[in-house]
Design a protein around this motif. Structure first.
Motif, PDB file in Angstrom:
ATOM      1  N   ARG A 129       3.213  -3.005  -4.421  1.00 35.70           N
ATOM      2  CA  ARG A 129       3.339  -2.758  -2.481  1.00 35.70           C
ATOM      3  C   ARG A 129       3.907  -1.740  -2.161  1.00 35.70           C
ATOM      4  NH1 ARG A 129       8.416  -4.588   0.562  1.00 35.70           N
ATOM      5  NH2 ARG A 129       9.395  -2.710   1.274  1.00 35.70           N
ATOM      6  N   LEU A 130       2.954  -1.331  -1.301  1.00 33.43           N
ATOM      7  CA  LEU A 130       2.387   0.053  -0.910  1.00 33.43           C
ATOM      8  C   LEU A 130       3.763   0.541   0.375  1.00 33.43           C
ATOM      9  CD1 LEU A 130       0.815   3.124  -0.752  1.00 33.43           C
ATOM     10  CD2 LEU A 130      -0.937   1.262   0.745  1.00 33.43           C
ATOM     11  N   CYS A 131       4.267   1.374   0.281  1.00 35.10           N
ATOM     12  CA  CYS A 131       5.128   2.009   1.389  1.00 35.10           C
ATOM     13  C   CYS A 131       4.127   3.444   1.893  1.00 35.10           C
ATOM     14  CB  CYS A 131       6.646   2.862   0.772  1.00 35.10           C
ATOM     15  SG  CYS A 131       7.915   2.881   2.114  1.00 35.10           S
ATOM     16  N   ILE A 132       4.425   3.496   3.122  1.00 24.84           N
ATOM     17  CA  ILE A 132       3.352   4.591   3.451  1.00 24.84           C
ATOM     18  C   ILE A 132       4.303   5.458   5.007  1.00 24.84           C
ATOM     19  CG2 ILE A 132       1.629   5.326   4.909  1.00 24.84           C
ATOM     20  CD1 ILE A 132      -0.390   2.843   3.909  1.00 24.84           C
ATOM     21  N   ALA A 137      14.891   0.484   3.123  1.00 24.52           N
ATOM     22  CA  ALA A 137      13.968  -0.799   2.953  1.00 24.52           C
ATOM     23  C   ALA A 137      12.783  -0.977   2.879  1.00 24.52           C
ATOM     24  CB  ALA A 137      13.925  -1.433   3.932  1.00 24.52           C
ATOM     25  N   GLY A 138      12.273   0.169   3.392  1.00 29.44           N
ATOM     26  CA  GLY A 138      10.680   0.897   3.251  1.00 29.44           C
ATOM     27  C   GLY A 138      10.091   0.556   1.652  1.00 29.44           C
ATOM     28  N   VAL A 139      10.872   1.921   1.167  1.00 28.69           N
ATOM     29  CA  VAL A 139      10.448   1.676  -0.414  1.00 28.69           C
ATOM     30  C   VAL A 139      10.844   0.996  -1.282  1.00 28.69           C
ATOM     31  CG1 VAL A 139      10.367   4.736   0.603  1.00 28.69           C
ATOM     32  CG2 VAL A 139      12.347   3.392  -1.286  1.00 28.69           C
ATOM     33  N   LYS A 140      11.960   0.171  -0.523  1.00 29.03           N
ATOM     34  CA  LYS A 140      12.947  -0.629  -1.820  1.00 29.03           C
ATOM     35  C   LYS A 140      11.270  -2.072  -3.249  1.00 29.03           C
ATOM     36  CE  LYS A 140      16.101  -4.458  -2.687  1.00 29.03           C
ATOM     37  NZ  LYS A 140      17.420  -5.024  -2.245  1.00 29.03           N
ATOM     38  N   GLY A 141      11.523  -1.799  -3.711  1.00 28.85           N
ATOM     39  CA  GLY A 141       9.841  -2.333  -5.131  1.00 28.85           C
ATOM     40  C   GLY A 141       9.284  -1.680  -5.084  1.00 28.85           C
ATOM     41  N   ALA A 142       8.462  -0.610  -4.379  1.00 30.53           N
ATOM     42  CA  ALA A 142       7.589   0.069  -3.908  1.00 30.53           C
ATOM     43  C   ALA A 142       6.290   0.749  -5.435  1.00 30.53           C
ATOM     44  CB  ALA A 142       7.469   1.189  -3.112  1.00 30.53           C
ATOM     45  N   ASP A 143       5.415   0.411  -5.586  1.00 35.51           N
ATOM     46  CA  ASP A 143       5.351   0.647  -6.455  1.00 35.51           C
ATOM     47  C   ASP A 143       4.672   2.554  -6.015  1.00 35.51           C
ATOM     48  OD1 ASP A 143       4.413  -1.510  -8.431  1.00 35.51           O
ATOM     49  OD2 ASP A 143       3.851  -1.950  -6.677  1.00 35.51           O
ATOM     50  N   VAL A 185       4.292   5.540  -2.929  1.00 36.11           N
ATOM     51  CA  VAL A 185       5.568   5.941  -1.454  1.00 36.11           C
ATOM     52  C   VAL A 185       4.006   7.156  -1.284  1.00 36.11           C
ATOM     53  CG1 VAL A 185       6.900   6.939  -0.350  1.00 36.11           C
ATOM     54  CG2 VAL A 185       7.445   5.129  -2.351  1.00 36.11           C
ATOM     55  N   ILE A 186       3.438   6.863  -0.139  1.00 35.42           N
ATOM     56  CA  ILE A 186       2.535   8.086   0.451  1.00 35.42           C
ATOM     57  C   ILE A 186       3.313   8.644   1.570  1.00 35.42           C
ATOM     58  CG2 ILE A 186       0.843   8.397   1.959  1.00 35.42           C
ATOM     59  CD1 ILE A 186      -1.046   6.816   0.184  1.00 35.42           C
ATOM     60  N   ARG A 201     -10.828  -2.523   1.779  1.00 37.82           N
ATOM     61  CA  ARG A 201     -11.988  -2.706   0.507  1.00 37.82           C
ATOM     62  C   ARG A 201     -11.244  -3.926  -0.557  1.00 37.82           C
ATOM     63  NH1 ARG A 201     -12.162   1.158   3.451  1.00 37.82           N
ATOM     64  NH2 ARG A 201     -13.369   2.522   2.854  1.00 37.82           N
ATOM     65  N   GLY A 202      -9.754  -4.139   0.010  1.00 34.24           N
ATOM     66  CA  GLY A 202      -9.340  -5.083  -0.468  1.00 34.24           C
ATOM     67  C   GLY A 202      -8.466  -5.734  -1.065  1.00 34.24           C
ATOM     68  N   LEU A 203      -7.840  -4.522  -1.671  1.00 32.50           N
ATOM     69  CA  LEU A 203      -7.330  -3.631  -3.097  1.00 32.50           C
ATOM     70  C   LEU A 203      -5.707  -4.639  -2.394  1.00 32.50           C
ATOM     71  CD1 LEU A 203      -7.521  -0.087  -2.312  1.00 32.50           C
ATOM     72  CD2 LEU A 203      -8.839  -1.530  -3.577  1.00 32.50           C
ATOM     73  N   PRO A 204      -4.927  -4.497  -3.607  1.00 40.28           N
ATOM     74  CA  PRO A 204      -3.830  -5.496  -4.001  1.00 40.28           C
ATOM     75  C   PRO A 204      -2.997  -4.930  -4.145  1.00 40.28           C
ATOM     76  CG  PRO A 204      -4.787  -5.337  -6.038  1.00 40.28           C
ATOM     77  CD  PRO A 204      -5.498  -4.276  -5.290  1.00 40.28           C
ATOM     78  N   TYR A 205      -2.304  -4.581  -2.392  1.00 38.02           N
ATOM     79  CA  TYR A 205      -0.804  -4.231  -2.494  1.00 38.02           C
ATOM     80  C   TYR A 205      -1.003  -4.808  -0.477  1.00 38.02           C
ATOM     81  CZ  TYR A 205      -1.908  -0.029  -4.621  1.00 38.02           C
ATOM     82  OH  TYR A 205      -1.563   1.113  -6.087  1.00 38.02           O
ATOM     83  N   HIS A 206       0.357  -4.803  -0.378  1.00 41.96           N
ATOM     84  CA  HIS A 206       1.269  -5.545   0.685  1.00 41.96           C
ATOM     85  C   HIS A 206       1.957  -3.969   0.703  1.00 41.96           C
ATOM     86  CE1 HIS A 206       3.440  -7.805   2.735  1.00 41.96           C
ATOM     87  NE2 HIS A 206       4.304  -6.883   2.227  1.00 41.96           N
ATOM     88  N   VAL A 207       1.421  -4.006   2.006  1.00 42.06           N
ATOM     89  CA  VAL A 207       1.446  -2.235   2.797  1.00 42.06           C
ATOM     90  C   VAL A 207       2.792  -2.374   3.800  1.00 42.06           C
ATOM     91  CG1 VAL A 207       0.376  -0.058   4.066  1.00 42.06           C
ATOM     92  CG2 VAL A 207      -0.894  -1.924   2.420  1.00 42.06           C
ATOM     93  N   VAL A 208       3.908  -1.565   3.557  1.00 45.13           N
ATOM     94  CA  VAL A 208       4.984  -1.410   4.514  1.00 45.13           C
ATOM     95  C   VAL A 208       4.811  -0.211   4.661  1.00 45.13           C
ATOM     96  CG1 VAL A 208       7.193  -1.550   4.523  1.00 45.13           C
ATOM     97  CG2 VAL A 208       6.128  -3.206   3.042  1.00 45.13           C
ATOM     98  N   GLY A 209       4.968  -0.111   6.472  1.00 50.35           N
ATOM     99  CA  GLY A 209       4.876   0.836   7.069  1.00 50.35           C
ATOM    100  C   GLY A 209       6.588   1.691   7.179  1.00 50.35           C
ATOM    101  N   VAL A 210       6.655   2.341   6.989  1.00 53.67           N
ATOM    102  CA  VAL A 210       7.908   2.947   7.578  1.00 53.67           C
ATOM    103  C   VAL A 210       7.972   4.174   8.827  1.00 53.67           C
ATOM    104  CG1 VAL A 210      10.076   4.649   6.899  1.00 53.67           C
ATOM    105  CG2 VAL A 210       9.519   3.169   5.461  1.00 53.67           C
ATOM    106  N   GLU A 211       8.543   3.466  10.023  1.00 56.74           N
ATOM    107  CA  GLU A 211       7.866   4.700  11.008  1.00 56.74           C
ATOM    108  C   GLU A 211       8.773   5.186  12.395  1.00 56.74           C
ATOM    109  OE1 GLU A 211       5.843   7.170  13.729  1.00 56.74           O
ATOM    110  OE2 GLU A 211       4.918   6.427  12.278  1.00 56.74           O
TER     111      GLU A 211
END
Length: 159
Positions: free
Chosen positions: A3-6, A57-63, A65-66, A23-33
């Protein structure tokens, strides 16, 4: 899948999400906006898989956070993130000013924080200007103080 949170899905945050997907990186991308007008564009472009205005909610469980928001907002977010992210979560930023951000990040997140700044951009802003190739050949400055810098450096190289 990781899990990636941006936080902040504009030019830089959106380009990170697009690069991950291209690039097919194995991330589920969650945006916080906070800007609801950005939501539809970010989803339609594929910069994120889901989007919210709820930081917790966005950062929960994130590997990873950017924080891809302005420097002032990064400084406001760092103390809020500390109780929200896991012990193994890596938190980084894209801010152009490093001293204040690094000090605040280390103070609130310790080894979980990796200060960074991509040397990439555009004269245009917002998620509609985001590009999957924005970071190709670009330098990404990171502060290598901590043990997790290797994990984050590997992520950057993949972009």
């Amino acid at each position: 899948m990781r899990r990636l949170c941006i936080v902040g899905v504009g030019l830089i945050g959106g380009s990170i999400g697009l690069a991950v997907k291209a690039r097919g990186l194995p991330y589920h991308v969650v945006g916080v906006e906070s800007n609801a007008q950005t939501w539809g564009d970010a989803l339609r472009l594929g910069a994120v898989d889901e989007i919210t205005n709820d930081l917790a909610a966005g950062v929960k469980g994130a590997d990873l956070v950017i924080l891809a928001v302005p420097v002032g907002a990064i400084l406001e977010l760092l103390p809020k993130l500390a109780p929200l992210v896991g012990e193994n979560t890596v938190v980084t930023d894209t801010g152009s000013v490093k001293t204040a951000i690094a000090e605040a990040g280390f103070a609130h997140l310790g080894d979980r924080f990796v200060p960074g700044h991509p040397m990439a951009g555009s004269e245009k802003g917002g998620v509609l200007a985001a590009r999957a190739d924005l970071f190709v050949g670009a330098t990404w400055a990171i502060t290598p103080r901590i043990r997790k810098v290797g994990t984050f450096a590997a992520f950057i190289r993949s972009l």
